[in-house]
Design a protein around this motif. Structure first.
Motif, PDB file in Angstrom:
ATOM      1  N   GLN A 185      51.879  96.571  50.054  1.00 31.27           N
ATOM      2  CA  GLN A 185      50.773  96.747  50.985  1.00 31.27           C
ATOM      3  C   GLN A 185      51.158  96.538  52.442  1.00 31.27           C
ATOM      4  O   GLN A 185      50.308  96.304  53.287  1.00 31.27           O
ATOM      5  CB  GLN A 185      49.625  95.802  50.604  1.00 31.27           C
ATOM      6  CG  GLN A 185      49.080  96.075  49.209  1.00 31.27           C
ATOM      7  CD  GLN A 185      47.841  95.275  48.877  1.00 31.27           C
ATOM      8  OE1 GLN A 185      47.458  94.354  49.602  1.00 31.27           O
ATOM      9  NE2 GLN A 185      47.205  95.623  47.778  1.00 31.27           N
TER      10      GLN A 185
ATOM     11  N   THR B  26      53.988  92.012  52.619  1.00 33.08           N
ATOM     12  CA  THR B  26      52.647  91.906  52.053  1.00 33.08           C
ATOM     13  C   THR B  26      52.577  92.631  50.717  1.00 33.08           C
ATOM     14  O   THR B  26      53.029  93.773  50.600  1.00 33.08           O
ATOM     15  CB  THR B  26      51.593  92.508  53.007  1.00 33.08           C
ATOM     16  OG1 THR B  26      51.717  91.910  54.291  1.00 33.08           O
ATOM     17  CG2 THR B  26      50.194  92.271  52.486  1.00 33.08           C
ATOM     18  N   THR B  27      52.011  91.966  49.707  1.00 29.90           N
ATOM     19  CA  THR B  27      51.867  92.561  48.386  1.00 29.90           C
ATOM     20  C   THR B  27      50.466  92.282  47.845  1.00 29.90           C
ATOM     21  O   THR B  27      49.662  91.599  48.473  1.00 29.90           O
ATOM     22  CB  THR B  27      52.893  91.984  47.393  1.00 29.90           C
ATOM     23  OG1 THR B  27      52.523  90.635  47.061  1.00 29.90           O
ATOM     24  CG2 THR B  27      54.306  91.993  47.969  1.00 29.90           C
ATOM     25  N   ASP B  28      50.206  92.799  46.667  1.00 28.21           N
ATOM     26  CA  ASP B  28      48.911  92.584  46.012  1.00 28.21           C
ATOM     27  C   ASP B  28      48.869  91.270  45.231  1.00 28.21           C
ATOM     28  O   ASP B  28      47.866  90.967  44.588  1.00 28.21           O
ATOM     29  CB  ASP B  28      48.614  93.766  45.069  1.00 28.21           C
ATOM     30  CG  ASP B  28      47.167  93.794  44.605  1.00 28.21           C
ATOM     31  OD1 ASP B  28      46.270  93.631  45.457  1.00 28.21           O
ATOM     32  OD2 ASP B  28      46.921  93.951  43.391  1.00 28.21           O
TER      33      ASP B  28
ATOM     34  N   ASP C  18      55.861  99.536  58.244  1.00 30.63           N
ATOM     35  CA  ASP C  18      54.939  99.206  57.162  1.00 30.63           C
ATOM     36  C   ASP C  18      55.657  98.872  55.861  1.00 30.63           C
ATOM     37  O   ASP C  18      55.019  98.733  54.821  1.00 30.63           O
ATOM     38  CB  ASP C  18      53.972 100.371  56.924  1.00 30.63           C
ATOM     39  CG  ASP C  18      53.013 100.572  58.086  1.00 30.63           C
ATOM     40  OD1 ASP C  18      52.645  99.561  58.713  1.00 30.63           O
ATOM     41  OD2 ASP C  18      52.655 101.724  58.376  1.00 30.63           O
TER      42      ASP C  18
ATOM     43  N   ASN D 287      58.987  91.033  49.359  1.00 35.68           N
ATOM     44  CA  ASN D 287      58.770  92.369  49.939  1.00 35.68           C
ATOM     45  C   ASN D 287      59.288  92.471  51.366  1.00 35.68           C
ATOM     46  O   ASN D 287      58.587  92.924  52.274  1.00 35.68           O
ATOM     47  CB  ASN D 287      57.282  92.754  49.883  1.00 35.68           C
ATOM     48  CG  ASN D 287      57.059  94.232  50.214  1.00 35.68           C
ATOM     49  OD1 ASN D 287      57.957  95.050  50.099  1.00 35.68           O
ATOM     50  ND2 ASN D 287      55.851  94.558  50.639  1.00 35.68           N
TER      51      ASN D 287
END
Length: 263
Positions: free
Chosen positions: A145, A149-151, A205, A114
Motif C-alpha cells: 500500500q 506500508t502494508t495491509d 510509492d 516493505n
C-alpha cells in the motif's frame, strides 16, 4: 541501544500472545530492525523473535501446486530449496545482500517491512502471491500500500507466503553497489493467462505493476514487444543515485533483460 525484553516463542500461538504485549515488535532476521534500533528510530519494549518457530520455516509445494514459503525462512534457504520448482524466485533470493544477510534475513521480515528497494515485494507482486498471516490471507495486489506500508494490522504476523508457479520467470536487478538494494529491480512472470511485471526500487510509492508492459508481453512474450514503451517517470524516485527519468529508463532495460532471461 536501550533496554528491552526478548521473547522466544516456539509456536505461532505463543508468538501471537507475545505480540499482544505493550510496545511489542516482531523480529525476523533483524536485518532491518536491528539497525533501526541502533539508530533509535524505534523503541519497542519487547522483541518477539520468530526464528524459533518450526512451522514458519521451509519451502514446499502444497496440494494446489503452490510454492509455500514459511515466513521465517531465510533468503539462503529459498535460494536453495526453490531452485528446482521456481528458479525465478530462487535467483532473486540468491542475490539479496551478501552471504551474512542471506543467512539471517527472512522473507516474512522483508515483506512486513516493505522497503521500497527490497527484492521480495517484486516477487510477491509479480507472481501474484498470497501473504498468509495468523489471521487471514491477503492477495499481493491488496497487500502493498505504499512505501513501508502494508495491509498488516497491529500484532499481525506473516506466517507463510504462497506463490503460484509461473511457466517462466526472472528477476533482474540494477543494484546500488554500496547497499546492494535495488536501484531498480524487475520481476517478470509468465502464466497461461497472461504476464505480470512488478517493479521495485524505482517508485516513491514502493513496488508497483507495470500494466503497459504486462499487456504487451501477454500478446508477445519477447523483449522486442517492449520496444517503444517507457515507464512513467512522474512518481519515480529522484535522488543522488539517479534521476526519475534515469530510473524510468532502467525499468525498461531491466524488464527486457528479465524477459530475455526467462526465455
Amino acid at each position: 541501544m536501550y533496554n528491552f525484553d526478548v521473547e522466544m516463542p516456539t509456536s505461532i500461538a505463543d508468538a501471537v500472545a507475545a505480540m499482544g504485549k505493550e510496545d511489542a515488535q516482531a523480529l525476523g532476521g533483524g536485518q532491518t530492525l536491528i539497525p533501526t534500533l541502533k539508530q533509535r528510530l524505534a523503541s519497542p519494549s519487547v522483541l518477539v523473535s520468530l526464528s524459533g518457530i518450526p512451522e514458519m520455516k521451509g519451502v514446499c509445494k502444497n496440494d494446489d501446486g503452490l510454492l509455500c514459503v514459511g515466513g521465517a525462512t531465510t533468503h539462503a534457504t529459498v535460494a536453495r530449496d526453490a531452485a528446482a520448482s521456481f528458479p525465478g524466485l530462487a535467483g532473486l533470493a540468491s542475490h539479496i545482500g551478501d552471504p551474512a544477510v542471506r543467512n539471517r534475513g527472512t522473507i516474512g521480515g522483508s515483506l512486513a517491512n516493505n522497503d521500497p528497494a527490497a527484492c521480495y515485494p517484486a516477487a510477491a507482486l509479480g507472481a501474484g502471491a498470497t501473504i498468509v498471516t495468523n489471521n487471514r490471507e491477503i492477495a499481493a495486489d491488496d497487500y502493498f500500500q505504499g512505501m513501508f506500508t502494508t495491509d498488516l494490522e497491529e500484532g499481525e504476523i506473516i506466517t507463510e507466503v504462497r506463490f503460484p508457479i509461473p511457466e517462466a520467470s526472472s528477476y533482474q536487478k540494477f543494484l546500488q553497489p554500496a547497499s546492494r538494494f535495488a536501484l531498480v529491480g524487475v520481476f517478470v512472470a509468465k502464466f497461461a493467462d497472461g504476464v505480470r511485471v512488478a517493479v521495485t526500487g524505482a517508485s516513491n510509492d514502493g513496488v508497483f505493476r507495470w500494466a503497459e508492459a504486462e499487456a504487451a508481453l501477454s500478446a508477445n512474450f519477447a523483449p522486442e514487444a517492449l520496444d517503444g514503451l517507457s515507464a512513467d517517470s512522474e512518481d519515480m524516485i529522484n535522488d543522488l543515485h539517479g534521476t526519475a527519468a534515469y530510473r524510468a529508463h532502467i525499468v525498461g532495460v531491466m524488464t527486457k533483460r528479465a524477459v530475455a532471461a526467462a526465455g
